[in-house]
Design a protein around this motif. Sequence first.
Motif, PDB file in Angstrom:
ATOM      1  N   UNK A 130      -5.135   1.427  -8.451  1.00 33.45           N
ATOM      2  CA  UNK A 130      -4.082   0.229  -8.316  1.00 33.45           C
ATOM      3  C   UNK A 130      -3.158   0.023  -9.406  1.00 33.45           C
ATOM      4  N   UNK A 131      -3.861   0.249 -10.727  1.00 32.15           N
ATOM      5  CA  UNK A 131      -2.950   0.042 -11.800  1.00 32.15           C
ATOM      6  C   UNK A 131      -2.184   1.315 -11.787  1.00 32.15           C
ATOM      7  N   UNK A 132      -2.524   2.491 -11.673  1.00 24.99           N
ATOM      8  CA  UNK A 132      -1.733   3.590 -11.561  1.00 24.99           C
ATOM      9  C   UNK A 132      -0.617   3.302 -10.655  1.00 24.99           C
ATOM     10  N   UNK A 133      -0.822   2.735  -9.334  1.00 27.81           N
ATOM     11  CA  UNK A 133      -0.002   2.692  -8.225  1.00 27.81           C
ATOM     12  C   UNK A 133       1.058   1.675  -8.643  1.00 27.81           C
ATOM     13  N   UNK A 161      -0.004   8.575  -0.530  1.00 29.83           N
ATOM     14  CA  UNK A 161       1.059   8.585   0.505  1.00 29.83           C
ATOM     15  C   UNK A 161       1.936   7.576   0.378  1.00 29.83           C
ATOM     16  N   UNK A 162       1.479   6.260   0.079  1.00 31.03           N
ATOM     17  CA  UNK A 162       2.450   5.365   0.080  1.00 31.03           C
ATOM     18  C   UNK A 162       3.523   5.432  -1.069  1.00 31.03           C
ATOM     19  N   UNK A 163       3.107   5.789  -2.034  1.00 30.16           N
ATOM     20  CA  UNK A 163       3.834   5.891  -3.298  1.00 30.16           C
ATOM     21  C   UNK A 163       5.124   7.278  -2.626  1.00 30.16           C
ATOM     22  N   UNK A 164       4.822   8.097  -2.418  1.00 27.86           N
ATOM     23  CA  UNK A 164       5.496   9.120  -1.911  1.00 27.86           C
ATOM     24  C   UNK A 164       6.482   8.880  -0.959  1.00 27.86           C
ATOM     25  N   UNK A 165       6.166   8.027  -0.064  1.00 31.50           N
ATOM     26  CA  UNK A 165       7.064   7.707   0.917  1.00 31.50           C
ATOM     27  C   UNK A 165       8.186   6.249   0.590  1.00 31.50           C
TER      28      UNK A 165
END
Length: 267
Positions: free
Chosen positions: A129-132, A218-222
Motif C-alpha cells: 500500500x505504500x508502493x501503491x 490492476x488498479x494502478x494500471x487502469x
Amino acid sequence: MKKFIYILTIISSIILAGCKTNVHYNTQATMAGIVILLICTLFIVLAVYSNILRDEISNCEEFEANAKQLQQKSRWKLVDKSAPFSLTNVQFGLWTVIISSAYIYLALCKGDCSETDINKTALVLMGIFAGTAVASSVIDKNEMADNRPRHQNMPSQGFFIDILSDDNGISLHRFQNLAWTMIAVTVYLYKISQVTTGCQLPELSDTLLALTGISNVTYLVLKGKENDPTVKEAQQENSNNPVINNTQVNGMPVNHVAARDATAAIG
C-alpha cells in the motif's frame, strides 16, 4: 475538536475505572486502549477536517465548473465543495492504523515483541500500500503536468462514490480493489482476536497477499488510463490541429511544388 477531546476523556475514565483486579495487566491494557483510541480518534478527525484522505485539486476553474454543474442537477441540495476522497489514501491510512494498533495491543497485552521474528505479512502489506500510494502520486503528478481534465477535479459526492468512481461512474477495477482490501482487513483482524499469548502479529496466507498485490497492480494500471481523452476528444483535437501533407512529387514536397507553380504563374 473539543467534543472529540471530551468524549475521549470520558472513555478513558471509564476504562480506568474498570481496573479492579490484576493491576499490572489492567494497567498495560488501559495504556494500550488509550493509545489505540488516540490513534483512531486522530485519524478520524484528520479524515474529516483535513485533506489527508482526499485527492489533490489540480485545476480550480475546472473544479468550480464541475461544482456548478452538480449544483444545477441537485437543485435544492447544497454541493459539498470539498475535494473527493482518494481510494489510495484511504487504504494506506487504514492499514497504517490497523497495523500500528495491532502492534500496540499485542506488545502491551500479550508479550514482549522484541523476542519475536520480523513479521512478513506486516511488511508485505505496508509495502504494497505504500508502493501503491507512491505510484498513484506519480500518475497524478504526470496528469497535472499535462494539464489534462481530471475526474479528481470534482467536488466530493460521498465517501463510497468518491473512492469507487472514475470519469464514467462506479468502476470495476476500483470495486475489486476495495473488495480485496476489506477481505484482507477482515481476516487480519480475526487473526488478531485469536492471539492468546505472545507478541506475534498475524500472518496472512501467501495466496491472499498475492491476490492483494495483483489487485493493487490492476488498479494502478487502469487508474493511469482513467483520465485519458476519449476517442471523440482525440478526433476533435486532431481536427483542430491538422497534419501538414508531406506527400512528395518528383522528390519535392507537395506544398513546395504548389509554391513553385504559383511563383512561375506570377512571373
